[in-house]
Write a protein that holds these residues in place. Structure first.
Motif, PDB file in Angstrom:
ATOM      1  N   MET A   1       0.635  -1.129   0.040  1.00 32.19           N
ATOM      2  CA  MET A   1       0.117   0.045   0.063  1.00 32.19           C
ATOM      3  C   MET A   1       0.871   1.241   0.072  1.00 32.19           C
ATOM      4  N   GLN A   3       2.156   4.881   1.300  1.00 29.65           N
ATOM      5  CA  GLN A   3       2.532   5.356   2.639  1.00 29.65           C
ATOM      6  C   GLN A   3       1.938   6.812   2.415  1.00 29.65           C
ATOM      7  N   SER A  40       0.339   4.932   9.290  1.00 28.82           N
ATOM      8  CA  SER A  40       0.989   5.230   7.977  1.00 28.82           C
ATOM      9  C   SER A  40       0.284   4.863   6.620  1.00 28.82           C
ATOM     10  N   GLN A  41      -0.665   3.803   6.604  1.00 25.87           N
ATOM     11  CA  GLN A  41      -1.026   2.976   5.867  1.00 25.87           C
ATOM     12  C   GLN A  41      -2.398   3.805   5.044  1.00 25.87           C
ATOM     13  N   ASP A  55      -6.022  -9.768   0.567  1.00 22.00           N
ATOM     14  CA  ASP A  55      -5.916  -9.963   1.721  1.00 22.00           C
ATOM     15  C   ASP A  55      -6.483 -11.223   2.482  1.00 22.00           C
ATOM     16  N   TYR A  80      -7.166   5.771   6.146  1.00 18.09           N
ATOM     17  CA  TYR A  80      -6.082   5.263   6.763  1.00 18.09           C
ATOM     18  C   TYR A  80      -6.452   4.081   7.452  1.00 18.09           C
ATOM     19  N   SER A  84      -1.890  -4.090   7.876  1.00 17.04           N
ATOM     20  CA  SER A  84      -0.631  -3.958   6.723  1.00 17.04           C
ATOM     21  C   SER A  84      -0.324  -5.298   6.293  1.00 17.04           C
ATOM     22  N   LYS A  85       0.230  -5.418   5.182  1.00 17.00           N
ATOM     23  CA  LYS A  85       0.964  -6.819   4.967  1.00 17.00           C
ATOM     24  C   LYS A  85       1.809  -7.245   5.959  1.00 17.00           C
ATOM     25  N   GLU A  86       2.484  -6.567   6.800  1.00 19.66           N
ATOM     26  CA  GLU A  86       3.526  -7.065   7.881  1.00 19.66           C
ATOM     27  C   GLU A  86       2.414  -7.948   8.842  1.00 19.66           C
TER      28      GLU A  86
END
Length: 391
Positions: A1, A3, A40-41, A55, A80, A84-86
């Protein structure tokens, strides 16, 4: 995504100066500063469907088509998110239907909401221009964390507030929580001379994240509409001339619930997280009761016509704003700040009213209306309203 800026703020404000156009009423609570923050996303709405389907490993074409339709109808452009991917790489079970993931979700949500609340509060304190040690009370609002002690204590520690700061924690109020926080802060400020109250709201959709299922249609509404973020305001009576810059007065506050409507907005916590059900008749219920509620608030001012007020309304969704506009015969510009907040951030639950009020502050700078209403609606069905006065 892509930032985004960690605090999401595009508006820069100079240090406080005494620019008040109207004189504050002695003893009445005022809003002295405002701040906001975001994870941040950032998700452009046109990228949401592909990302969500990927996802959650969804292969149902019907669900994808319905989500695409919902995303267009929400009027949201950007949002926002903490997700996240993490996070999904670390907790793949979040994308597995029926997994008991409340523990994992709280591991993510609890620190995330305090981090956002801290950033929003620091932004607000900087605009206020006085030291954090001068804050006497905290009103902490969230429907996105569960723990003891609550986020209010963690926030006080992060901000370096004094240990005798008075703390109030408002949990699981949903979309009307921000206005409730203002009502509570108003009572504190007006009954404790010299007090300065930090109201902080912080929300994330992590607790409700799960794969889509046809048996849970509201999950798709949530995916298309809701976002994450935080907001903060400082409330106090009798502003210090030359040191504080009040921009809105909290004149009169009212809360009301509609009897026998508790099932219209229904949220339940389970081992999988939080599950929401939203009745299709919510906009209609609001429409049927909103005029009397607004007139009760207006009665404390000199204004008789709805179009002579400014309107800071929580944008629960476009249908609610449309119903409000049509039933009260508001001119099309009256809900512009609410629609802009929805477009820029989505529905961020309790925070969103403050995003609306920040836009409203700019709107009112050029000889805007003196009196207005701050409104939000949520589980109950609960109406929360404040008669506002622009300074």
């Amino acid at each position: 995504m892509p930032q985004g800026d960690s605090n999401g703020s595009s508006t820069q404000h100079a240090a406080p100066t005494n620019t008040t156009r109207r004189v504050p009423t002695p003893g009445k609570a005022t809003i002295l500063a405002i701040g906001k923050a975001f994870p941040s996303q950032i998700i452009p709405q046109e990228c949401l469907v592909e990302g969500y389907i990927r996802d959650t490993k969804c292969v149902d074409a019907y669900i994808k088509e319905k989500l695409e339709r919902l995303c267009k109808n929400t009027t949201v452009k950007t949002r926002y998110t903490v997700m996240s991917k993490e996070i999904l790489d670390k907790y793949p079970e979040l994308a597995t239907e029926g997994s008991p993931t409340i523990k994992q979700k709280l591991e993510i949500a609890n620190p995330a909401v305090v981090e956002m609340a801290t950033k929003a509060s620091l932004c607000c304190i900087k605009e206020w221009g006085r030291p954090a040690e001068d804050i006497t009370h905290i009103v902490y609002v969230s429907s996105s964390e569960i723990r003891l002690p609550g986020g209010d204590l963690y926030l006080a520690n992060e901000l370096g507030l004094r240990s005798d700061v008075g703390r109030v924690m408002l949990y699981f109020l949903g979309c009307y929580g921000g206005v409730t926080g203002l009502r509570v802060a108003k009572d504190i400020a007006e009954n404790n001379p010299g007090s300065r109250v930090l109201v902080t709201t912080s929300e994330t959709t992590i607790l409700g994240f799960r794969p889509p299922n046809k048996a849970r249609p509201y999950d798709l509404v949530g995916a298309a509409l809701f976002g994450d973020g935080a907001a903060a305001v400082i409330v106090g009576a009798n502003p210090m001339v030359g040191q504080e810059s009040p921009f809105m007065e909290l004149s009169y506050a009212v809360q009301k619930f509609l009897p026998d409507t508790h099932s219209v907005i229904d949220g339940r916590l389970s081992e999988e997280g939080i599950n929401f059900k939203l009745g299709r008749d919510l906009p209609q219920k609001i429409e049927e009761n909103i005029e009397d509620f607004c007139r009760k608030l207006m009665a404390k001012s000199s204004v008789k016509e709805f179009n002579d007020l400014f309107w800071a309304v929580h944008p629960g969704g476009p249908a609610i704003l449309n119903k409000l506009e049509s039933s009260l015969k508001l001119s099309t510009d009256k809900l512009e700040c609410s629609r802009k907040a929805l477009m820029d951030y989505g529905n961020v639950s309790s925070n969103t009213i403050f995003y609306v009020m920040e836009y409203m502050r700019e709107y009112l700078k050029d000889d805007g209306e003196e009196w207005g209403l701050g409104l939000a609606f949520g589980p109950g069905i609960t109406f929360e309203g404040i008669l506002l006065r622009s300074l």
